[in-house]
Design a protein around this motif. Structure first.
Motif, PDB file in Angstrom:
ATOM      1  N   PHE A 506      33.576  39.068  34.099  1.00 47.28           N
ATOM      2  CA  PHE A 506      33.797  38.068  33.051  1.00 47.28           C
ATOM      3  C   PHE A 506      35.278  37.709  33.082  1.00 47.28           C
ATOM      4  O   PHE A 506      36.129  38.596  32.949  1.00 47.28           O
ATOM      5  N   ASN A 507      35.576  36.453  33.260  1.00 48.44           N
ATOM      6  CA  ASN A 507      36.976  36.076  33.440  1.00 48.44           C
ATOM      7  C   ASN A 507      37.170  34.587  33.206  1.00 48.44           C
ATOM      8  O   ASN A 507      36.282  33.791  33.484  1.00 48.44           O
ATOM      9  N   GLY A 508      38.366  34.253  32.723  1.00 50.54           N
ATOM     10  CA  GLY A 508      38.671  32.848  32.453  1.00 50.54           C
ATOM     11  C   GLY A 508      39.549  32.233  33.519  1.00 50.54           C
ATOM     12  O   GLY A 508      40.011  31.109  33.367  1.00 50.54           O
ATOM     13  N   ARG A 509      39.806  32.967  34.557  1.00 43.46           N
ATOM     14  CA  ARG A 509      40.670  32.499  35.650  1.00 43.46           C
ATOM     15  C   ARG A 509      40.266  33.246  36.918  1.00 43.46           C
ATOM     16  O   ARG A 509      39.607  34.297  36.839  1.00 43.46           O
ATOM     17  N   PRO A 510      40.659  32.757  38.098  1.00 42.02           N
ATOM     18  CA  PRO A 510      40.474  33.578  39.293  1.00 42.02           C
ATOM     19  C   PRO A 510      41.302  34.853  39.138  1.00 42.02           C
ATOM     20  O   PRO A 510      42.439  34.810  38.663  1.00 42.02           O
ATOM     21  N   LEU A 511      40.716  35.980  39.499  1.00 38.15           N
ATOM     22  CA  LEU A 511      41.442  37.248  39.430  1.00 38.15           C
ATOM     23  C   LEU A 511      41.768  37.712  40.855  1.00 38.15           C
ATOM     24  O   LEU A 511      41.085  37.329  41.804  1.00 38.15           O
ATOM     25  N   ALA A 512      42.784  38.552  40.974  1.00 43.18           N
ATOM     26  CA  ALA A 512      43.130  39.133  42.278  1.00 43.18           C
ATOM     27  C   ALA A 512      42.336  40.436  42.415  1.00 43.18           C
ATOM     28  O   ALA A 512      42.564  41.387  41.676  1.00 43.18           O
ATOM     29  N   LEU A 513      41.411  40.472  43.371  1.00 43.77           N
ATOM     30  CA  LEU A 513      40.394  41.543  43.370  1.00 43.77           C
ATOM     31  C   LEU A 513      40.253  42.263  44.700  1.00 43.77           C
ATOM     32  O   LEU A 513      39.166  42.741  45.037  1.00 43.77           O
ATOM     33  N   VAL A 514      41.322  42.356  45.470  1.00 47.18           N
ATOM     34  CA  VAL A 514      41.198  42.916  46.817  1.00 47.18           C
ATOM     35  C   VAL A 514      40.559  44.299  46.803  1.00 47.18           C
ATOM     36  O   VAL A 514      39.609  44.573  47.550  1.00 47.18           O
ATOM     37  N   GLU A 515      41.064  45.169  45.940  1.00 46.84           N
ATOM     38  CA  GLU A 515      40.542  46.537  45.942  1.00 46.84           C
ATOM     39  C   GLU A 515      39.072  46.575  45.512  1.00 46.84           C
ATOM     40  O   GLU A 515      38.253  47.299  46.096  1.00 46.84           O
ATOM     41  N   LEU A 516      38.752  45.782  44.517  1.00 46.53           N
ATOM     42  CA  LEU A 516      37.364  45.745  44.051  1.00 46.53           C
ATOM     43  C   LEU A 516      36.462  45.222  45.166  1.00 46.53           C
ATOM     44  O   LEU A 516      35.376  45.747  45.414  1.00 46.53           O
ATOM     45  N   ASP A 517      36.933  44.184  45.847  1.00 46.48           N
ATOM     46  CA  ASP A 517      36.153  43.591  46.940  1.00 46.48           C
ATOM     47  C   ASP A 517      35.917  44.606  48.060  1.00 46.48           C
ATOM     48  O   ASP A 517      34.849  44.650  48.661  1.00 46.48           O
ATOM     49  N   GLU A 518      36.916  45.440  48.315  1.00 43.34           N
ATOM     50  CA  GLU A 518      36.761  46.462  49.374  1.00 43.34           C
ATOM     51  C   GLU A 518      35.701  47.484  48.991  1.00 43.34           C
ATOM     52  O   GLU A 518      34.936  47.943  49.825  1.00 43.34           O
ATOM     53  N   LYS A 519      35.660  47.822  47.702  1.00 43.82           N
ATOM     54  CA  LYS A 519      34.822  48.958  47.302  1.00 43.82           C
ATOM     55  C   LYS A 519      33.442  48.578  46.763  1.00 43.82           C
ATOM     56  O   LYS A 519      32.509  49.367  46.880  1.00 43.82           O
ATOM     57  N   ALA A 520      33.332  47.419  46.152  1.00 43.50           N
ATOM     58  CA  ALA A 520      32.055  47.099  45.492  1.00 43.50           C
ATOM     59  C   ALA A 520      31.061  46.519  46.495  1.00 43.50           C
ATOM     60  O   ALA A 520      31.413  45.633  47.266  1.00 43.50           O
ATOM     61  N   PRO A 521      29.807  46.980  46.462  1.00 38.40           N
ATOM     62  CA  PRO A 521      28.799  46.403  47.349  1.00 38.40           C
ATOM     63  C   PRO A 521      28.502  44.931  47.009  1.00 38.40           C
ATOM     64  O   PRO A 521      28.163  44.146  47.877  1.00 38.40           O
ATOM     65  N   ALA A 522      28.629  44.573  45.744  1.00 37.92           N
ATOM     66  CA  ALA A 522      28.343  43.186  45.345  1.00 37.92           C
ATOM     67  C   ALA A 522      29.183  42.832  44.116  1.00 37.92           C
ATOM     68  O   ALA A 522      29.492  43.701  43.297  1.00 37.92           O
ATOM     69  N   ILE A 523      29.566  41.543  44.045  1.00 40.33           N
ATOM     70  CA  ILE A 523      30.310  41.071  42.863  1.00 40.33           C
ATOM     71  C   ILE A 523      29.715  39.735  42.433  1.00 40.33           C
ATOM     72  O   ILE A 523      29.684  38.767  43.210  1.00 40.33           O
TER      73      ILE A 523
END
Ligand code: BGC
Length: 723
Positions: A506-523
């Motif tokens: 849930f977000n009102g702007r693009p977020l910087a998510l490199v670490e989440l992207d590396e670890k999460a199977p899906a977003i």
């Protein structure tokens, strides 16, 4: 609707100067309907005697039809000419039944969906007494630090214009006196989104060429669509705040574009000319705003206090004031207010419409179609054959998902993820563990243990993360645009114990998510989805709905890349090394690549769309000719879905540096399982025009490319020559 024969010129001729000026002032509802002779609060501060309030022309921010009628009745009884007030409000992404924030609506790439949501909002708001909405906001934006990117459709000028015009058409219909329609006000003219360093209200310094190419087209599209009002922006543009910017307001808006409607200042923006330091006092502020062609002053009263002296001193003329007042009275007449000062406002009608099952269905569908599946390694959609699901994170059962500008929308009317999943899968055991807070300075990790324990024993895990809804929106710029608080740490611990997991954001702007992207199977990114958010999430996670949104504002890898946008100009030293390597003496960063994590146009689906071919019917375009472009896309999967087919253009050699890609067309198509479709676009010479170094809007002969495919990898490209 019958139009009134009311003679506004005759009315004007009967008004005193002070009565006329009153029509050019807009005040908050708190100023009106006071019963005591002595007004308290802001009215007292401004020394507005009771009788003077009954000269003022319009109201903003009130609550519902009942209050609106009370204020209108009281006002009309006491205004010497019985002139109705006009009631305005920010109906941005719904009135009471809230649909996704505009940044998410953009991601739908679906103007028809935007119109459907807008029509719904128009009906609710109009029944609740609103007659004009301060919408659409079409500020072009590239910097995710700026909190108001939430209100924009992102970094493409064409898409912004299409979505803005769709809102104007849907709100206004053919006739603004119709009780289901509202008038619109396009804002914030101009380039508010260019705020330096993404800090709200900050200065904007940009060349006329940049302004015309990226920032102005969307406002122009809304004016061409017939918007009745324009709001200048708070910011200074190349040294002059917009409300006093004669070049912008008179030369561009009125002379060049032919806008002849009403201009209203932003909230106290005339008063802020003093703070900007371009007016010594309120009298000078009034003079500058009048010279800039501002008809209505919102929430300051420099006009009321100083216009008489300005006329007496020969600085402005009464004819100038008459012209503005006439426009305001004409606008009231066009709304039909001299016949029906309530404009059809009706508490019962509003109550029946707001949050009705039909309206909830519209906003749920919208939330589904605006969601962007940023990443999926195949874990989604989840199987419904599970026994236990763990909802972990601060948004697991959180109803604060409506977004900043939700008008009369309430948190308590929003469906949470937990509610949505329980309703969809009544037999599945749902465990909720918030684990931590979504607030920046709340760093308590004591909930981690229970969260990890729940994740371990669940058949599926949903990590419900994001930013607090008050971190995006007006006045809310962020310095670091990662996940707030300790959410990333929570995600790391939870993802380490269960692979059958997806993040919902849930977000009102693009977020910087490199670490989440590396670890999460899906977003799955829901942005702020509105009233039916939780139901939409449930249907998306379990495959009852198929994600089809596409990013319209690049998600950076790091905040230091901001502003980052897909349609950026070429440099003389482009980087040639792999993305993650720094390259000395090339346009490159140490420690971060140049590309965004998720680019404009990116968005996955449960279907597998294959771009089979791109064909041009000729490789030569004559100035008065056209090229027919055919793109064939196959749904190579057994899941029906929607795909946004995007058409990009690049001008290889031109007299000014051109963007590496520009979107020139898109179409959202439905593809059944296994179905193949061909989409056609026409490319003509005007689509290839740009602003040269002298700001002439021209095209230049030479070679161009046309590309299509998945945004992060434009697979198919063909070239042609413009003769
Ligand atoms: C915002 C506008 C809004 C106005 C009235 C201002 O603070 O900048 O977008 O329309 O308030 O609510």
């Amino acid at each position: 609707m019958a139009k009134s024969n009311f003679d506004v010129k005759e009315l004007l001729s009967k008004m005193t100067l002070q009565e006329k000026i009153g029509q050019l002032i807009q005040l908050n509802a708190v100023f009106f309907g006071q019963t005591t002779a002595e007004i308290t609060g802001p009215a007292e501060r401004w020394k507005l005697a009771t009788k003077e309030v009954y000269n003022m022309g319009s109201v903003l921010n009130f609550h519902g039809a009942e209050e609106m009628k009370r204020i209108q009745d009281d006002y009309m009884a006491k205004n010497r000419h019985g002139i109705p007030l006009v009631f305005m409000m920010d109906v941005i992404h719904g009135y009471k039944t809230i649909f996704p924030i505009p940044l998410a609506l953009g991601a739908s790439f679906d103007p028809e969906l935007v119109k459907e949501c807008t029509r719904m909002a128009a009906k609710e708001a109009s029944a609740a007494g609103v007659q004009l909405t301060f919408t659409p906001m079409v500020d072009y934006a590239r910097d995710a630090r700026w909190g108001r990117v939430l209100e924009t459709c992102g970094e493409d000028p064409m898409l912004n214009g299409i979505m803005g015009a769709a809102q104007v058409e849907a709100f206004q219909g053919d006739d603004i006196s119709d009780h289901n329609n509202l008038a619109t006000c396009v804002k914030h003219f101009a380039a508010y989104g260019g705020a330096e360093a993404g800090r709200d209200y900050n200065t904007v310094e940009i060349s006329e060429r940049l302004l015309r190419e990226y920032y102005l087209p969307a406002y122009k599209a809304c004016i061409d669509a017939g918007t009745k009002m324009v709001m200048p922006s708070f910011n200074s543009l190349n040294g002059v705040p917009s409300v006093a910017n004669k070049w912008l307001m008179n030369d561009v808006l009125r002379k060049e574009w032919g806008f002849d409607g009403v201009v209203i200042s932003d909230y106290n923006a005339v008063g802020e000319l003093v703070k900007h330091g371009i007016a010594a006092d309120m009298k000078e502020a009034a003079k500058l705003a009048l010279e800039g062609g501002c008809d209505i002053e919102m929430m300051s009263i420099s006009y009321y206090e100083h216009i008489p002296a300005l006329i007496e001193e020969g600085i402005i003329t009464e004819e100038q004031i008459d012209a503005s007042v006439l426009k305001v009275l004409e606008f009231k007449k066009e709304l039909g207010l001299f016949e029906d000062p309530y404009h059809g406002a009706d508490e019962e009608k509003a109550a029946a419409l707001c949050l009705s099952p039909e309206h909830r269905e519209i906003v749920r569908r919208a939330a589904e179609q605006c969601a962007v599946l940023l990443k999926n390694n195949g874990v989604l959609p989840f199987s419904k054959d599970i026994k236990t699901i763990a909802l972990i994170g601060p948004f697991a059962d959180n109803n604060q998902i409506r977004g900043f500008w939700a008008c009369d929308g309430k948190d308590e009317d929003c469906v949470t993820i937990a509610d949505g999943i329980k309703a969809l899968l009544p037999d599945v055991k749902v465990i909720v563990e918030r684990g931590c807070s979504e607030k920046i300075d709340e760093l308590d990790k004591s909930g981690f243990k229970a969260a990890v324990k729940a994740a371990k024993k669940a058949d599926a895990v949903v990590l419900c993360l994001g930013e607090f809804q008050k971190y995006a929106g007006e006045g809310n710029s962020r310095i670091d645009i990662g996940l707030t608080g300790v959410q990333q740490e929570l995600a790391n611990e939870v993802l380490a114990v269960n692979d059958n997991a997806s993040v919902v954001l849930f977000n009102g702007r693009p977020l910087a998510l490199v670490e989440l992207d590396e670890k999460a199977p899906a977003i799955l990114d829901m942005f702020f989805p509105g009233t039916e958010g939780g139901n939409a999430v449930a249907r998306l996670l379990f495959g009852d709905a198929n994600p089809c949104g596409k990013v319209t504002m690049s998600f950076p890898k790091a905040v230091g890349q901001c502003p980052i946008y897909y349609n950026h100009p070429m440099t003389g030293r482009p980087k040639t090394k792999p993305e993650n390597e720094h390259q000395g003496y090339a346009s490159s960063y140490i420690g971060c690549g140049n590309l965004p994590l998720y680019p404009f146009g990116h968005g996955l689906s449960y279907s597998n769309f294959v771009y089979e071919s791109l064909e041009l019917d000729t490789d030569t375009l004559m100035a008065d000719g056209e090229i027919n472009v055919k793109i064939t896309v196959k749904n190579d999967s057994n899941v029906a879905g929607k795909e946004v087919v995007q058409l990009y253009m690049r001008d290889l050699v031109a007299s000014t540096v051109r963007p590496i890609q520009s979107l020139i067309g898109f179409e959202k198509i439905d593809l059944a399982a296994g179905e193949t479709k061909t989409v056609t676009f026409k490319v003509t010479e005007p689509m290839l025009r740009f602003y040269d170094a002298n700001c002439n809007f021209i095209s230049e002969p030479g070679e161009f490319t046309i590309s299509t495919g998945h945004a992060d990898n434009l697979l198919l490209t063909k070239s042609f020559v413009l003769k």
